[in-house]
Design a protein around this motif. Sequence first.
Motif: not given
Length: 154
Positions: A87-90, A95-97, A120-126, A128-131
């Motif tokens: 989800g999200g947008h570039e 929120y919403g990244s 729940h894997s694959g959050f790219v930091l920083p 996706n930090y908010s999500a």
Amino acid sequence: MNDTALKPRTQDIVVDEVFPHAPETIWKVLTTGELIGRWLMAPTGFEPREGKDFTFQTTPAGEWDGVIHCQVLEVTPNERLAFAWKGGHEANTGYGSRLDTIVTWILSRVENGTRLRLVHSGFVLPKNYSAFKTMSEGWKKVVQNIGAIVGEKD
């Protein structure tokens, strides 16, 4: 430079809980659209079938319409369910990244019940930090909601 230095840093959310219910009962709650709507959000088009696309609708933000695009990646009845969660947008930050992750549910029979493990894997930091922060707390509540609904089904 090695390959590790080129890869983005990712983080996973893991929630692990043991419930005094059979895997079959928990599986039904994880894979029935109406019940998913009670513990998470109502899915559109969900079937526990590999390759099946479905969506969730959440609160839009900025350039993002709030649609979470999912695809069932793995189904092993009463043991494992995995799906893509995108989800999200570039153009969004916070929120919403842009988010491109995988949700995996693992059920293991244990003495007096079932261990339910969410990864729940694959959050790219920083990025996706908010999500990651919001969903880390949210998934804990979701797993407790599943436990409550499973208790009703027994």
